[in-house]
Write a protein that holds these residues in place. Structure first.
Motif, PDB file in Angstrom:
ATOM      1  N   PRO A  84       0.767  -1.397  -0.051  1.00  0.00           N
ATOM      2  CA  PRO A  84      -0.176  -0.438  -0.374  1.00  0.00           C
ATOM      3  C   PRO A  84       1.323   1.366   0.028  1.00  0.00           C
ATOM      4  O   PRO A  84       2.125   1.226   0.508  1.00  0.00           O
ATOM      5  N   ASP A  86      -3.677   5.542  -0.070  1.00  0.00           N
ATOM      6  CA  ASP A  86      -4.520   4.592  -0.897  1.00  0.00           C
ATOM      7  C   ASP A  86      -5.309   4.611   0.756  1.00  0.00           C
ATOM      8  O   ASP A  86      -5.302   4.689   1.890  1.00  0.00           O
ATOM      9  N   ILE A 123      -7.481   1.784   2.168  1.00  0.00           N
ATOM     10  CA  ILE A 123      -7.036  -0.012   2.763  1.00  0.00           C
ATOM     11  C   ILE A 123      -8.070  -0.717   2.779  1.00  0.00           C
ATOM     12  O   ILE A 123      -9.096   0.098   4.612  1.00  0.00           O
ATOM     13  N   TYR A 152     -10.994  -3.750   4.121  1.00  0.00           N
ATOM     14  CA  TYR A 152     -10.093  -5.607   4.273  1.00  0.00           C
ATOM     15  C   TYR A 152     -12.417  -5.839   4.237  1.00  0.00           C
ATOM     16  O   TYR A 152     -12.438  -5.136   4.693  1.00  0.00           O
ATOM     17  N   TYR A 185      -6.987  -0.421  -1.951  1.00  0.00           N
ATOM     18  CA  TYR A 185      -5.755  -1.268  -1.685  1.00  0.00           C
ATOM     19  C   TYR A 185      -6.976  -2.010  -0.713  1.00  0.00           C
ATOM     20  O   TYR A 185      -6.786  -2.299   0.583  1.00  0.00           O
ATOM     21  N   VAL A 210      -6.292  -0.707   8.696  1.00  0.00           N
ATOM     22  CA  VAL A 210      -7.417  -0.716   8.011  1.00  0.00           C
ATOM     23  C   VAL A 210      -8.498   0.698   8.306  1.00  0.00           C
ATOM     24  O   VAL A 210      -8.615   1.239   9.147  1.00  0.00           O
TER      25      VAL A 210
END
Length: 401
Positions: A223, A227, A229, A231, A258, A316
């Motif tokens: 990453p 970005d 992130i 999940y 990502y 995250v």
């Protein structure tokens, strides 16, 4: 276009000039006027797309620069092989989602010709080291082979549509690890053997995961600053169009996504899904998900509860789940409680309600059709093997004289 599960621009939209060519898509461009980018053509049914198909396309892409994949219509497949499990629209979308594919051609002809290669400015056709036959038993790649415009890649051992259909028909928890199971062996006899013997191209074998295979499928992208992130977690069993639609929607949740997919171990999946699930084991599911262009990373054997440690470790920003039921953890707690507490949980509606259960039902309801399809395919392959043996014998006799 999204490359290798991360960010890239779509430089080759429909109607744009082909890479290395001065003419629009669909128009023939002479090799002299093109830069020497190697353009490759693959084609097939791509029914019940699995990591074996993805691995074929990965190998093909490594042989050149730009990969075009032709996908046959339902009518063509029914004529030459028997009815497909998935519709042509579902199959088109599944192939588009494979990260090594640059472009697809809908309704590609079943027999690959030089005319097709020239139409799409392709230098070579690439296919696996098995054989594909027309309804009358002819090699569909004969013309391009004779012209020297054919390349071959290795078939992925341990997976086939035949094998996957068998797993779905057998209601046993050990179907993906116990080939000695008598019920499973009976299935392989029915699906992997024809009236005149066993074809080397149609059958069941054990899949063996290696670290090298995971490396080949993984993007290797970390990453980057900026970005988002995201999940998601689940079984992602028998990776299908419902999963693709969901992951595409997840990908669209941010400007620079990502996407990390957490895959649950087999025992965990069986705990909350029961029956004979998962159809694919954790190693197979890992490769299936890694091949998707919307995925950046996979956590193999992710914890069921998306807790503080996981969220902090991967930093995250957003946790997503589809419209499917969220099963409670072993202690009856909500696995997404921490994400909800942080205000980073989001429910995604992909607009596609297809589930792995639905696919299993398609197979069970049409069992006899699929058994007949495989027997028909097997018989054609065995006829070719016998012809090849006779031809080899004739050549040997000629040389001896």
């Amino acid at each position: 276009m999204i490359k290798n599960g991360h960010h890239a621009t779509d430089d080759h939209q429909k109607g744009d000039a082909m890479p290395g060519c001065c003419k629009p898509a669909g128009e023939v461009c002479s090799p002299e006027k093109r830069k020497r980018l190697v353009r490759l053509w693959c084609d097939g049914c791509y029914d019940m797309v699995h990591y074996g198909h993805s691995n074929q396309l990965r190998q093909a892409k490594n042989m050149g620069d730009y990969l075009i994949v032709g996908v046959h219509t339902d009518a063509e497949i029914s004529k030459h092989k028997g009815p497909p499990v998935f519709t042509q629209e579902e199959r088109y979308k599944m192939v588009r989602a494979i990260k090594w594919v640059d472009e697809i051609v809908e309704g590609a002809p079943y027999v690959t010709t030089l005319e097709t290669l020239d139409k799409y400015n392709c230098d070579y056709c690439v296919h696996g080291d098995d054989i594909t036959l027309t309804v009358d038993g002819k090699d569909t790649y004969d013309e391009v082979k004779r012209a020297g415009r054919y390349k071959e890649c290795k078939r992925t051992q341990g997976v086939s549509t035949t094998d996957l259909v068998g797993r779905m028909l057998l209601m046993t928890k050990a179907h993906h690890s116990n080939l000695s199971n008598p019920d499973y062996q009976q299935h392989t006899d029915n699906f992997g053997k024809g009236p005149k013997g066993h074809s080397p191209w149609t059958g069941v074998s054990q899949f063996l995961q290696t670290s090298q295979k995971i490396i080949q499928f993984a993007s290797g992208e970390e990453p980057q600053p900026g970005d988002t992130i995201i999940y998601v977690a689940g079984a992602f069993d028998l990776f299908h169009i419902g999963h693709v639609d969901f992951l595409e929607m997840v990908y669209k949740q941010a400007e620079r996504p990502y996407v990390i997919v957490g895959l649950h171990f087999d025992q965990e999946v069986n705990r909350y899904k029961g029956k004979n699930y998962p159809i694919m084991n954790i190693h197979e599911r890992t490769l299936s998900v890694l091949a998707c262009r919307y995925v950046s990373e996979v956590v193999i054997g992710a914890p069921y509860a998306v807790g503080k440690d996981l969220l902090d470790h991967f930093k995250v920003d957003l946790v997503c789940h589809g419209k499917t039921e969220v099963f409670p953890d072993k202690d009856e707690s909500d696995p997404y409680a921490e994400a909800k507490r942080r205000g980073i949980f989001r429910t995604i509606n992909s607009g596609n309600n297809l589930t792995t259960d639905d696919i299993v039902q398609r197979i069970i309801e049409n069992r006899l059709q699929y058994e007949a399809r495989n027997e028909k395919k097997e018989a054609k392959e065995m006829a070719v093997i016998e012809a090849m043996k006779k031809r080899s014998l004739v050549i040997t006799v000629d040389v001896s004289f």
